[in-house]
Design an enzyme around this catalytic site. Sequence first.
Site, PDB file in Angstrom:
ATOM      1  N   SER A 153      18.043 -36.660 -22.002  1.00  0.00           N
ATOM      2  CA  SER A 153      18.953 -36.806 -20.859  1.00  0.00           C
ATOM      3  C   SER A 153      19.552 -38.196 -20.957  1.00  0.00           C
ATOM      4  O   SER A 153      18.989 -39.156 -20.458  1.00  0.00           O
ATOM      5  CB  SER A 153      18.235 -36.598 -19.540  1.00  0.00           C
ATOM      6  N   GLY A 155      24.063 -43.536 -21.167  1.00  0.00           N
ATOM      7  CA  GLY A 155      24.059 -43.995 -22.544  1.00  0.00           C
ATOM      8  C   GLY A 155      23.426 -45.344 -22.817  1.00  0.00           C
ATOM      9  O   GLY A 155      23.503 -45.835 -23.932  1.00  0.00           O
ATOM     10  N   GLY A 156      22.827 -45.958 -21.805  1.00  0.00           N
ATOM     11  CA  GLY A 156      22.180 -47.254 -22.036  1.00  0.00           C
ATOM     12  C   GLY A 156      21.082 -47.160 -23.080  1.00  0.00           C
ATOM     13  O   GLY A 156      21.034 -47.942 -24.021  1.00  0.00           O
ATOM     14  N   ASP A 194      21.405 -27.794 -21.494  1.00  0.00           N
ATOM     15  CA  ASP A 194      20.233 -27.978 -20.647  1.00  0.00           C
ATOM     16  C   ASP A 194      19.095 -28.402 -21.585  1.00  0.00           C
ATOM     17  O   ASP A 194      18.890 -27.780 -22.625  1.00  0.00           O
ATOM     18  CB  ASP A 194      19.898 -26.642 -19.965  1.00  0.00           C
ATOM     19  N   CYS A 246      12.116 -42.858 -13.556  1.00  0.00           N
ATOM     20  CA  CYS A 246      12.325 -44.008 -12.683  1.00  0.00           C
ATOM     21  C   CYS A 246      11.730 -43.707 -11.314  1.00  0.00           C
ATOM     22  O   CYS A 246      12.267 -44.098 -10.294  1.00  0.00           O
ATOM     23  CB  CYS A 246      13.794 -44.367 -12.580  1.00  0.00           C
TER      24      CYS A 246
END
Lengths: 180, 638
Positions: B410, B414-415, B461, B535
Amino acid sequence: MRPLTDDETKVLFEKLTKYIGRNIAHLIDRPDEPYCFRLQKDRVYYMSEEIMRRATPVGRRNLVALGVCFGKFTKTGKFRMHITALPYLSQYAIYKVWVKPNGEMPFLYGNHVVKAHIGRVTEDMPEHQGVVIFNMADVPLGFGVSARSTVDMRKVDPTGIAVFHQADNGEYLREEDTLF
Amino acid sequence: MGRRAKNKQDVPLPLNQEKATGKVTKGLHDKLKHDATRSRKHDSAALKNKSANSGRQPIEKLSSSSSSVTKPSAKKPSAKKRAPEPDSDSDEEIDDESGGEVSGEDAVMRDVDDGGWDNAPMESDSDVGEESDEMDEFDSEDDEAVSQMPLSLLESDDDDEDDDEDEEDDSDDSMAGGVESYDEFDTDDDEAGPVTFRDMEKRSRKLDKQRQQIEESADQELRTAGAVVAGERELFTLPSLEQIEAEKEAPLDLSQIQLRIQEIIRVLNNFAELRAPEASRHDYLDQLKRDMCFYYGYNEFLMDKLLELFPVSEAVEFFEANEVARPVTIRTNTLKTRRRDLAQALINRGVNLDPIGKWTKVGLTIFDSPVPIGATPEYMAGHYMIQAASSFLPVIALAPQESEKVLDMSAAPGGKTTYCAALMKNTGMVVANDANKERERALVANVHRLGISNTVVCNYDGREFPKVMGGFDRVLLDAPCSGTGVISKDASVKVNKSQDDIDMLTHLQKELILSAIDSVNADSPTGGYIVYSTCSVTVDEDEAVVNYALSKRPNVKLVDSGLEFGAPGFTSFRGRKFHASLALTRRFYPHAHNMDGFFVAKFKKLSNKIKVSEDSFVVPTGSGAKTKQKKKKRKTAD
């Protein structure tokens, strides 16, 4: 994802030649590994064959991007370069223009380069030729088309346009929704 | 251009103070500081009273407790000289002494007199008086330290090793008689030597020790005066049922609620003594929960979840930390520039920055900036990426190697993907997947802006892996989560999460983690690793999911994540027992690590086969194993 047809290849290479001239050979015959161009939803991507092969299982509808996007074919069959091609263009560019620090931001906001902002220019640059624009620290900022040849440029008054804007790094922010 | 930030952390408070209340916000910080100084003042005031009563006695006490470094033998002459002075003068000085923090500054002054200008004791005495009066105004030991430095004239003996002896000598001396007590004033003169780099450390250690002793004595003083204080403090009583009902109609204002929260925490920290006899701990906790829900704006469900996680005072710290934004951090794109060059370029634009910490070589913290940090020419040229410090961690744990095949399940925005690609130096291949097409625009833009050419961006997905593609060397799964670690970024989490949401998310996370594990090729010569991160700080989404993966996929084990900080994961939680290796996972909290709440677990896949029974194996599809068996495991069945 499919290889480009002959016509498409011709259009693409003609466009590329305007910026990098004969250096286009370096893009195709690379010493490290073979690279190729692929078309996906009008957009042309440039990637190593290894990545291309490995990406084949990804369905056409699900593939968003791979490698580096060079630009897209318009509905009329012309090719339009995108700012994302800048790393390769700047690497192989023939004609370069360096802008002074005070001209950096105006260009990054999408304006043409005026003569007063030019710090340095490649010698013998002809008119209407693709040029890559750098700042004085040699960081590529974008590319455009020369409005005048190097010789004529000396005669222009400081506010006269020297390089027509085509693409700049600021588009990553301004055009994020339409660029990809 | 200064690189020091204005908004750096304030001076730390005494540990016990902070613990007792468990609060760290600015207002509270100020209050605590005020309290601390008041208690110190109280301490000194008490000493002053005593000194008024009993003459010289308190000085002995003060100095023997506050100054550990003594050199009585060397200072005899000064003592003798001081002895015959008139009483009135000495009384005044006593007051000065006790008003000030330590006898240090005066001691030094006197030593200067004695050693340097033997013939002019009187005028220097008056100087001393003025000086110490001034000193009274400053309460901090730092001032004292500064004041000592320039006065240094005398010898600088090493006496660290015989501190204790000296102290004993001291007390002996002081007991011997009032005259001797003046020796105490000379104690600090060892520090009066010229400040050199060589002995600076020792000096500061000495000062620390002094400070500690002062605080200890202050504590003691407080305790002895405790009876008085306790009498002054009225006992806190919980609001009655009627009051609670009334509050529902017309809520109290926030400062009162805050006061009550503090009071309840104080009671809970010392429950045996401060409780009201008729109220149980449960009553206090209920009221606390109600107040905190109101004060911080959480719904009851989330408040319960979070209070389960921390002890009460730490929970308050957590909530407070969630009210404050984390510092903006950026990651240098090592493909295009170096951190030093980037820092220099940004400093030239007037940006105030510092490295994030020792654990990363590419991160910078931005304190303040006159230009928008997301629109500088350097940003547009792809020299850096705005990225939270916490999202460096899973990539550091993943540690992708050059020319590997890596999957980011996921990926948007894009970090982490770009960090992976940068670590791999644009070799190999990174497959960046995200389920959300809109967010993938940002992902593609970032990938291109940072000049990364080895990525394939796709829109699946995550649960469809490894059917789409498998045999990866490493997989990074930064799972969708409730976001309880990033409340400071998105406060809507406080109210819009319920048990249903958590259930749905954990279900998805469990499916994703199995897909991630199955996508990895255990036979990879360099890799075979999976990193799972969220997170969120809730155990349901972290340890429980990892534990589930361990039980469903016996062919993986947890390994050390390679992150040297962070709290270890729970191995048991409220009666639930997890696998013992869960201690290898890492948790990060906003209040403890000043980054978003985060969880990182790193797996190593040992085999592509899952042993079902003695002689039968199941080979999940796509793991890159050469010998595929007929039996296939359905991934979404779980």
